[in-house]
Motif scaffolding. Sequence first.
Motif, PDB file in Angstrom:
ATOM      1  N   ALA A 178     -34.415 -19.173 -14.852  1.00  0.00           N
ATOM      2  CA  ALA A 178     -34.118 -20.008 -13.699  1.00  0.00           C
ATOM      3  C   ALA A 178     -33.160 -21.093 -14.149  1.00  0.00           C
ATOM      4  O   ALA A 178     -33.333 -21.679 -15.209  1.00  0.00           O
ATOM      5  N   LEU A 179     -32.144 -21.343 -13.361  1.00  0.00           N
ATOM      6  CA  LEU A 179     -31.154 -22.345 -13.726  1.00  0.00           C
ATOM      7  C   LEU A 179     -31.450 -23.634 -12.980  1.00  0.00           C
ATOM      8  O   LEU A 179     -31.712 -23.623 -11.790  1.00  0.00           O
ATOM      9  N   ASN A 180     -31.379 -24.729 -13.679  1.00  0.00           N
ATOM     10  CA  ASN A 180     -31.612 -26.021 -13.070  1.00  0.00           C
ATOM     11  C   ASN A 180     -30.469 -26.956 -13.391  1.00  0.00           C
ATOM     12  O   ASN A 180     -29.629 -26.663 -14.240  1.00  0.00           O
ATOM     13  N   LEU A 181     -30.479 -28.107 -12.726  1.00  0.00           N
ATOM     14  CA  LEU A 181     -29.370 -29.040 -12.864  1.00  0.00           C
ATOM     15  C   LEU A 181     -29.803 -30.365 -13.473  1.00  0.00           C
ATOM     16  O   LEU A 181     -29.053 -30.967 -14.215  1.00  0.00           O
ATOM     17  N   GLY A 182     -30.986 -30.817 -13.153  1.00  0.00           N
ATOM     18  CA  GLY A 182     -31.403 -32.130 -13.605  1.00  0.00           C
ATOM     19  C   GLY A 182     -31.414 -33.105 -12.451  1.00  0.00           C
ATOM     20  O   GLY A 182     -31.071 -32.774 -11.314  1.00  0.00           O
ATOM     21  N   ARG A 188     -19.136 -27.159   1.128  1.00  0.00           N
ATOM     22  CA  ARG A 188     -19.573 -27.240  -0.264  1.00  0.00           C
ATOM     23  C   ARG A 188     -20.401 -28.494  -0.479  1.00  0.00           C
ATOM     24  O   ARG A 188     -20.306 -29.454   0.297  1.00  0.00           O
ATOM     25  N   ILE A 189     -21.167 -28.477  -1.530  1.00  0.00           N
ATOM     26  CA  ILE A 189     -21.877 -29.662  -1.996  1.00  0.00           C
ATOM     27  C   ILE A 189     -21.560 -29.793  -3.472  1.00  0.00           C
ATOM     28  O   ILE A 189     -21.790 -28.866  -4.244  1.00  0.00           O
ATOM     29  N   LEU A 190     -20.998 -30.905  -3.834  1.00  0.00           N
ATOM     30  CA  LEU A 190     -20.685 -31.128  -5.239  1.00  0.00           C
ATOM     31  C   LEU A 190     -21.619 -32.198  -5.757  1.00  0.00           C
ATOM     32  O   LEU A 190     -21.855 -33.195  -5.070  1.00  0.00           O
ATOM     33  N   LEU A 191     -22.150 -32.000  -6.951  1.00  0.00           N
ATOM     34  CA  LEU A 191     -23.050 -33.014  -7.454  1.00  0.00           C
ATOM     35  C   LEU A 191     -22.965 -33.166  -8.966  1.00  0.00           C
ATOM     36  O   LEU A 191     -22.535 -32.263  -9.678  1.00  0.00           O
ATOM     37  N   SER A 192     -23.334 -34.350  -9.394  1.00  0.00           N
ATOM     38  CA  SER A 192     -23.442 -34.611 -10.828  1.00  0.00           C
ATOM     39  C   SER A 192     -24.864 -35.079 -11.085  1.00  0.00           C
ATOM     40  O   SER A 192     -25.497 -35.661 -10.211  1.00  0.00           O
ATOM     41  N   THR A 193     -25.379 -34.790 -12.263  1.00  0.00           N
ATOM     42  CA  THR A 193     -26.770 -35.138 -12.534  1.00  0.00           C
ATOM     43  C   THR A 193     -26.887 -35.962 -13.804  1.00  0.00           C
ATOM     44  O   THR A 193     -25.943 -36.078 -14.577  1.00  0.00           O
ATOM     45  N   GLU A 194     -28.091 -36.502 -13.984  1.00  0.00           N
ATOM     46  CA  GLU A 194     -28.378 -37.318 -15.167  1.00  0.00           C
ATOM     47  C   GLU A 194     -28.315 -36.500 -16.443  1.00  0.00           C
ATOM     48  O   GLU A 194     -28.246 -37.043 -17.530  1.00  0.00           O
ATOM     49  N   GLU A 195     -28.409 -35.198 -16.327  1.00  0.00           N
ATOM     50  CA  GLU A 195     -28.392 -34.340 -17.506  1.00  0.00           C
ATOM     51  C   GLU A 195     -26.976 -34.001 -17.933  1.00  0.00           C
ATOM     52  O   GLU A 195     -26.784 -33.190 -18.837  1.00  0.00           O
ATOM     53  N   GLY A 196     -25.984 -34.569 -17.297  1.00  0.00           N
ATOM     54  CA  GLY A 196     -24.617 -34.262 -17.664  1.00  0.00           C
ATOM     55  C   GLY A 196     -24.174 -32.914 -17.156  1.00  0.00           C
ATOM     56  O   GLY A 196     -23.609 -32.122 -17.898  1.00  0.00           O
ATOM     57  N   VAL A 197     -24.474 -32.654 -15.912  1.00  0.00           N
ATOM     58  CA  VAL A 197     -24.123 -31.367 -15.323  1.00  0.00           C
ATOM     59  C   VAL A 197     -23.285 -31.634 -14.081  1.00  0.00           C
ATOM     60  O   VAL A 197     -23.609 -32.515 -13.289  1.00  0.00           O
ATOM     61  N   VAL A 198     -22.204 -30.903 -13.944  1.00  0.00           N
ATOM     62  CA  VAL A 198     -21.435 -30.916 -12.712  1.00  0.00           C
ATOM     63  C   VAL A 198     -21.665 -29.563 -12.065  1.00  0.00           C
ATOM     64  O   VAL A 198     -21.595 -28.543 -12.744  1.00  0.00           O
ATOM     65  N   ALA A 199     -21.966 -29.565 -10.785  1.00  0.00           N
ATOM     66  CA  ALA A 199     -22.292 -28.299 -10.169  1.00  0.00           C
ATOM     67  C   ALA A 199     -21.921 -28.315  -8.705  1.00  0.00           C
ATOM     68  O   ALA A 199     -21.685 -29.363  -8.111  1.00  0.00           O
ATOM     69  N   SER A 200     -21.870 -27.127  -8.170  1.00  0.00           N
ATOM     70  CA  SER A 200     -21.657 -26.970  -6.744  1.00  0.00           C
ATOM     71  C   SER A 200     -22.743 -26.044  -6.234  1.00  0.00           C
ATOM     72  O   SER A 200     -23.030 -25.020  -6.860  1.00  0.00           O
ATOM     73  N   VAL A 201     -23.376 -26.420  -5.121  1.00  0.00           N
ATOM     74  CA  VAL A 201     -24.423 -25.557  -4.585  1.00  0.00           C
ATOM     75  C   VAL A 201     -24.032 -25.109  -3.187  1.00  0.00           C
ATOM     76  O   VAL A 201     -23.242 -25.747  -2.502  1.00  0.00           O
ATOM     77  N   MET A 216     -23.623 -22.353  -6.877  1.00  0.00           N
ATOM     78  CA  MET A 216     -22.339 -21.661  -6.828  1.00  0.00           C
ATOM     79  C   MET A 216     -21.741 -21.614  -8.231  1.00  0.00           C
ATOM     80  O   MET A 216     -21.352 -20.586  -8.725  1.00  0.00           O
ATOM     81  N   TRP A 217     -21.633 -22.771  -8.839  1.00  0.00           N
ATOM     82  CA  TRP A 217     -21.223 -22.819 -10.236  1.00  0.00           C
ATOM     83  C   TRP A 217     -21.857 -24.031 -10.885  1.00  0.00           C
ATOM     84  O   TRP A 217     -22.311 -24.950 -10.204  1.00  0.00           O
ATOM     85  N   ARG A 218     -21.867 -24.001 -12.191  1.00  0.00           N
ATOM     86  CA  ARG A 218     -22.473 -25.103 -12.925  1.00  0.00           C
ATOM     87  C   ARG A 218     -21.725 -25.266 -14.231  1.00  0.00           C
ATOM     88  O   ARG A 218     -21.401 -24.278 -14.887  1.00  0.00           O
ATOM     89  N   GLN A 219     -21.405 -26.478 -14.578  1.00  0.00           N
ATOM     90  CA  GLN A 219     -20.789 -26.740 -15.881  1.00  0.00           C
ATOM     91  C   GLN A 219     -21.676 -27.736 -16.604  1.00  0.00           C
ATOM     92  O   GLN A 219     -21.906 -28.839 -16.113  1.00  0.00           O
ATOM     93  N   VAL A 220     -22.191 -27.322 -17.746  1.00  0.00           N
ATOM     94  CA  VAL A 220     -23.019 -28.217 -18.550  1.00  0.00           C
ATOM     95  C   VAL A 220     -22.102 -28.915 -19.526  1.00  0.00           C
ATOM     96  O   VAL A 220     -21.439 -28.268 -20.333  1.00  0.00           O
ATOM     97  N   LEU A 221     -22.026 -30.231 -19.413  1.00  0.00           N
ATOM     98  CA  LEU A 221     -21.135 -30.995 -20.280  1.00  0.00           C
ATOM     99  C   LEU A 221     -21.816 -31.241 -21.620  1.00  0.00           C
ATOM    100  O   LEU A 221     -22.910 -30.766 -21.873  1.00  0.00           O
TER     101      LEU A 221
END
Lengths: 878, 207
Positions: free
Chosen positions: A2-6, A21-34, A42-47
């Motif tokens: 299961a993929l999570n964002l933080g 689209r929904i674009l979001l950034s999280t405390e875990e250093g993730v940029v993603a679109s859901v 939709m996509w996720r980039q773990v920084l």
Amino acid sequence: RALNLGKLKQAYVDLNHLQPRILLSTEEGVVASVCVKTGNLMWRQVLEQKPRGDIKLLQVSGFFDENRETAAAPIGSNLGFDTLTVQGHAPALVRGWNSNLGAIEWEWSTMPLNSEQAQNALWFYSRSVLYHVVPVWRSHLEVTAYFASSGHSTGSSSKVIASWINPETCLLSGTYYVCLDFPGNQLISLDLLSKSGQVIRTPLQRLPQGKLEALPGLSGVVLSNGNLISVNKDIPVCGSLQSASYAIGSFNYRKILVYADLKTNILKINAVYLDNCSPVVELAQSVPLPDHFGTPSLSSFDCVQKKIGDGKGCLFLFSTTAESIIAVQNGRVRWSREESLANIVDSQFVDLPLADSEGTLENEINGKAGDIASAFLRRIITQAAQIRSLFLHVIGLGPPPSATQRAGLVRDSFGLHKMLVLLTQTGKIFGIDNISGKHHWQLYLPNVRGFDNKEQMRLIVQRSAKHFPLQPLCTILGKDSDTDNGVLFRFNPITGQASEGGLILLDYKVKQFSLLKETERDFVKGILLLDASNRVHVYPQHASPLADGMYLYTAGMKTAELSGYFVKYAGGKLSSKHIWNARLGGHNSEQQIVGVAGKNPIEHVHSQGRVLVDRSVLYKYINPNLVAFVTQAPDATHKSLLNLYLVDVVSGSVIFTMTHRKVRAPLHIVHSENWLAYSYFNEKVRRTEITTIELYEGKVQANSSVFSSLQAPPMPLVERQSYIIPSLVEVLRETITERGITNKHVLIGTASGSIVEMPWHLLDPRRPIASTTQGREEGAVPYIPELPLPTDSYINYNQTIARLRNIFTAPSGLESTCLVVATGLDLFVTRVAPSKTFDLLKEDFDYILISIVLVALTSGSLIVKHLASRKLLKQAWK
Amino acid sequence: GFLDHDSWITVELQHSLSATSDSFTFRGNVTIPSLNSGLANVVQPPLTDEELQQLKTLAKQNDFYRLKTTVVYSNGAKSTFLTSNKACRLLLAQLKDVLWISLDPSGFVTAITASQDAPPGTFECTPEDIDKLDETLFSTDVLIRHAELAPVPDTASFIQKVEREREARERGDVRDNRGFFAKYWMYIVPVVLLVFISGATNQEGAK
């Protein structure tokens, strides 16, 4: 997997883009679109890891910019970027993303002159220029402007003298830097873009209770006590509103302010037009919200732009205290994401209950057997009842199956199907099916937190599902976030309901805990707690007599001091006695404990020794009370020292001490049976190494039946070896099986997110350097300094786990199989069979062939028998 | 694993002969002039009758005999340690015990533990057994556990081994001077045998 964002940090809902689209950034250093409709990724980039990957700003083109009012639907391409993020402080990286694909488009970085001050740096964006604000407390602000997409500086940085800034009460709201002036009841603010640099003072009606909050989208507006206050004369706010969270947006081409509050499980959303503060009736709605989401706060919303909208096309995005993301549309929860699963602190596999019919059978077996006649009678009765229920079931009249039965939560014959109970950092608990991944239940404990010095909450199984009529019982041990006292929460891990007391607030601080034996009465394993003043408590209290003769130990992380206690139960009272101490801290206690590893209490050691070439047995030193402590300290001559201590925590004796030079954390230990493996970073040669240790008693065994620490064999033989591992180790864990017959493998989680299954015989410290016949006879592989990481031993194939943090293992009902859950940002559940599935038939086993062969053989033998008898008969007639 | 800088320590032993109070009385002194050599001078006065009786009551209650040790280093620094063991084990071992002093890599004491080697078989601690014992003199052995240096990945000897193997292979590749039959007899013999056997059966069939 299961993929999570933080935990959500910033979010943008954009329904008017070509592709919603929904674009979001999280405390875990993730940029993603859901996905707007389902909440799927939709996509996720773990920084990068923090602090490098700490996202300071997420800016989506067209949002909260002045162009917004003119253009109906801004398309970002003319601004030179689509989505940009600013991350880290030294260096600060600015990246542009393609928001449809998630691909990185451009990147530039800037290195601040003073990296310490830059830690507090803030960024804001205005008119395609990115501003970097470095506050120097009580002195001045340094503002540097960059063109957002190129990174060119627009000019020299300007210094704004501001002696009133301080680290506690200041924030950036749009282009305004706002501070709370303490004794005077006023806000001091400064427009960083204005030429004059005039300081604006705004008096406050009331002192803010909590921290000030900025309102994204409105420059110079802050939130204090649930009221909006504008320091910018040009922007009017509706100051009379009172709410916990606000968001700004547009509806029917007018700017509106939406606010949302939670009142007794009903989330009320209201909106006003920003220009005249009149309510927007179309958007007012209330949504029932279950308890386990916690308190939501509105983070973003958007409406489909029409001439006359009815408010049904609006999507509101909430982030909650339980780290969920909820999307509300049209008066109901459209979807939700459980982002607290990105921070799992503990996990347990719980056996599922038996099926109803088996349960009654079990009940009968468990019943106190009287004489044969009554047992026989009971057996007949239960079987008759079973036949009756089966009959009723067939004709459709039987009692409905219980809830767990309907959900398919029934134990299978191999014990592979279990309930995975996950405890997350925010205090949310999940019950997840380990095969289908379905969330069966979730619970949220709002005020329960992990302990100080990085000790997390614990999840304890007090009663397993083995004792049929009694439900299983789990307990969470944590700390109350207000009083710091201990908290116990007892619940049924199958249904997720609080049971046997539920939440129990203790009136003392918990220092150490231990599990006791099962009680006779209700099969609960008591919890032994040591409080801050070294008194002992047992929960539940009727298990207190079992605490007599228990030993406990405590370890101070900072001081590296260990203490041992003996628990005595006499005359209905528990008392503890300090019986030993040890100091691992060195002379000035400069050593700090960086790792502690005990053994898994449910572990069984099947083989007591190891057969040598000359057919003699080398007995293993199996001390269940042995705990490994690793301390680290800087050293003058050797840069940094890492010391390993093996301490018997009952007698307090230091069994073995070993020291590494020029070696430092990150350290990961795994300790099982008679061996220990730990990984560390070698500074001298800049690589990760693993050292393994095996302890042997020798050729004779002192006491083969019971191990007692107080009369332990004096000094075990210590075998040791070091290996190079060509990867960064994030976590180590051993596999565990029901009876310990299966070989132990070590699961190595690497920084790239893969889990490698490493057989112990490759880590074995007895691997001989010269390939002699002796080693070959013993089954030891010749020594090769580098451990191989073959790709076919990656148990998660290409399903990498981002930010792998921990691996938990649990035995299954099958001896060969071990259940594994790997947690990090993602969750990955699998099972491994270290010695291959020796107790299972292969998956491609040809059942048809074997039954045909069997039938053919049986019928053949019958026919032949028949023929033979006829032949005999004929012969007799001749 | 020996220390780079040898030093001396003295250890003062105090014990508690009462289960309830936390008062410790003097038992003896241990001087270790050199930590590397590990030799120790132990000075311990005998127990008084009263103390022995206290120890026996402790043993009858199956309680702990607690030993507090104060280490004084050569630079004057002090640290105290506590260790415990069952009192009856000490009595059964005729007051013989072993003092294990564990050192950390820089020569500081991490823990001091006393252990007894009880005579085998006499694990039971009955009051009759305890009353028979009247040893009053401690005899203590002092053993020092040094910290050991951890192994490093042994690349040098592995490379040597690989080199050696390569050389061996090169030497082995020179020539195998044995004849064809000498080398491959184990493959030829079964084939020949098979041929013979099949020939024999064929002949039988031909008859």
